[in-house]
Design an enzyme around this catalytic site. Structure first.
Site, short mmCIF file in Angstrom:
data_model
loop_
_atom_site.label_atom_id
_atom_site.label_comp_id
_atom_site.label_asym_id
_atom_site.label_seq_id
_atom_site.Cartn_x
_atom_site.Cartn_y
_atom_site.Cartn_z
N HIS A 209 0.83 -1.20 0.00
CA HIS A 209 0.00 0.00 0.00
C HIS A 209 0.87 1.26 0.00
CE1 HIS A 209 -2.75 -3.07 1.58
NE2 HIS A 209 -3.72 -2.34 1.05
N ASP A 280 -4.53 -6.26 -7.51
CA ASP A 280 -4.78 -5.53 -6.28
C ASP A 280 -5.08 -4.09 -6.70
OD1 ASP A 280 -5.01 -5.14 -3.55
OD2 ASP A 280 -3.08 -6.04 -3.07
#
Length: 522
Positions: A209, A280
């Site tokens: 992230h 993702d």
């Protein structure tokens, strides 16, 4: 239909003269635009579909991903799913519902089900399948097509900041066994499973992230450690796989999401996966720092991806249309094969058709409530050292929650969820007090808590030196301190050390009962 490839002859390279049909012509703008929309799975704001999203669905948008911000309660979620499909009956509605620490449907309270590490520690694959079936029951009742779960990464590095308790463990064989059980449970309930994060996020010390993690291991290690759970998932017929934003130098010099060698050469050709491959979220810094969103989408599709997950969209949906236009332009410029785009859209639609055919399985799961299973499964994963007598807590304690910043995969939490253990103990011992401290804070005055037991609730203390320091200080001040580790356990500390192997609501209730003697030991 399983995700296992049965006819390798059907898979041919799609790069030669990319962007054109066999006769050299490109598809019409309308046709290409609809194909490009089909491979997108964006998030949105609000608990009802905004106008732009309804328009996009009518124009062929292939899917939507739900987050906690979209979910109020089960009835509203089911209504939302139905509203999304009103404009496109084949739209895939996806969600991250792993159980344990990552939950969207129960984000406000914490999951009713233990996460993967707890299930791995419990060690019973039949239990894992039952839990996954109940998660499928919950997700299926909400009208959701695809659960971005299970995590099948092998947590090979105890200091991993983003996988940890989301993994079934550090043993590839055990992870494989539980992965298959979880997939069977979820898909047996009529909801598509998605094994993640290919080719394996477990041996990293970076959070994708925030930055691009690198898996520094030779191919031989990947074959023995990281790939077996994905092989097992494919053999089990998993409907989807999510690739991770990972750099694996042994496989390619570009991130896996953008690597044809990883996604087509390894996953498709070598491992034989024919199901839907989804990225993702492409706004994660691991790839967002490298390219603009449209370029990420184009390169991922060319590499072999079928669906592009986008966690957040602009308020009017402009970002979704920009992605569509980037994909169409890439086909026209010859950088992306129209055949590849058609193939990707076909896999998205095939998954939607699989879900439509599972109505009877979802109906059977809806009538198969397994009351008490969540807490019983969580209790099976508890491990306690240092307890000389039961109950450990005979009076309402002071619970000190020592908290680090949560990974973005967990999502936002509210007070009731962060209170976790203290709230669960207070249900049994009214008058329980709670304090929360973070990095840089000092402990409360434990001497002032004379007459009260002291419980320290920590998460992944093995990864945080500052957290271990506070635990040591507390134990010096109060040698009778009880330490409850809700993450990956390390060396025991305190007079009593209880490892829950997860921080779900189910795990916190099971821990509270164990500490207060309100339930028998597992």
């Amino acid at each position: 239909m399983s995700g296992r490839k049965t006819d390798r002859s059907q898979h041919t390279p799609l790069i030669a003269k990319i962007g054109q049909r066999a006769d050299g012509s490109a598809g019409s703008a309308g046709e290409l635009g609809r194909l490009a929309m089909t491979v997108l799975q964006p998030g949105f704001e609000g608990t009802a579909p905004p106008d732009w999203l309804r328009r996009a669905l009518a124009e062929g948008l292939g899917g939507v991903v739900l987050f906690a911000r979209n979910i109020a309660d089960p009835a509203q979620t089911a209504e939302l799913s139905a509203a999304l499909r009103a404009d496109n009956p084949e739209a895939i509605v996806a969600v991250d519902e792993e159980g344990g620490t990552v939950t969207r449907l129960e984000a406000g309270t914490g999951s009713s089900w233990p996460g993967n590490l707890a299930l791995g520690v419990a060690g019973d694959v039949r239990l894992t399948e039952r839990v996954a079936r109940q998660i499928g029951r919950l997700v299926g009742a909400a009208g959701i097509t695809l659960d971005y779960a299970p995590v099948v990464d092998v947590n090979a590095d105890q200091l991993n900041p983003v996988i940890g308790i989301r993994s079934f463990g550090a043993d590839p064989e055990e992870v494989s066994r539980h992965a298959v059980a979880w997939i069977n449970g979820l898909q047996g309930a009529g909801v598509a499973a998605c094994a993640k994060h290919f080719p394996g996020h477990g041996a990293t010390r970076s959070d994708s992230h925030l930055e691009l993690p690198t898996v520094e291991a030779p191919r031989e290690v990947l074959d023995l450690r990281d790939l077996p759970p994905f092989r097992a998932a494919i053999e089990a017929g998993v409907q989807a796989i999510m690739c991770g934003h990972l750099l694996v130098p042994a496989l390619d010099e570009v991130p896996a999401t953008l690597s044809r060698a990883v996604l087509t050469g390894l996953l498709r050709d070598e491992l034989g996966f024919e199901g839907m491959l989804v990225t993702d979220a492409i706004e994660m810094r691991a790839v967002a720092a490298l390219h603009e969103p449209g370029e990420i989408a184009v390169r991922a599709l060319a590499a072999g991806v079928d669906a592009i997950c986008v966690g957040r969209s602009s308020p009017g949906g402009e970002s979704v249309y920009e992605l569509r236009d980037a994909i169409v332009e890439a086909v026209r410029e010859g950088r992306l094969a129209e055949e590849r785009l058609t193939q990707a859209a076909g896999r998205v639609r095939r998954l939607a058709r699989w879900h439509a055919a599972q109505a009877n399985a979802r109906a059977a799961a809806a009538a198969d409530a397994d009351e008490g299973l969540g807490e019983a499964a969580a209790a099976a994963a508890l491990r306690m050292t240092g307890a000389a007598a039961r109950p450990v807590l005979r009076a309402a304690p002071l619970v000190v929650q020592i908290s680090a910043r949560l990974t973005e995969a967990v999502g936002p939490t509210v007070g009731s969820r962060r209170a976790g253990l203290a709230a669960a103990i207070a249900e049994i011992l009214p008058g329980t007090l709670r304090a929360e401290i973070g990095e840089g804070d000092g402990l409360p005055d434990l001497a002032a808590a004379a007459g009260r037991p002291v419980v320290l609730a920590v998460h992944d203390a093995v990864r945080h030196a500052w957290m271990r320091r506070l635990v040591a200080e507390a134990v010096r001040a109060r040698p009778d301190t009880v330490v409850v580790e809700t993450g990956v356990p390390g060396p025991p500390a305190g007079a009593v050390y209880l490892a829950t192997h997860g921080d779900s609501a189910a795990s916190m209730r099971a821990a509270a009962r164990r500490l207060t003697g309100d339930a028998p030991a597992s």
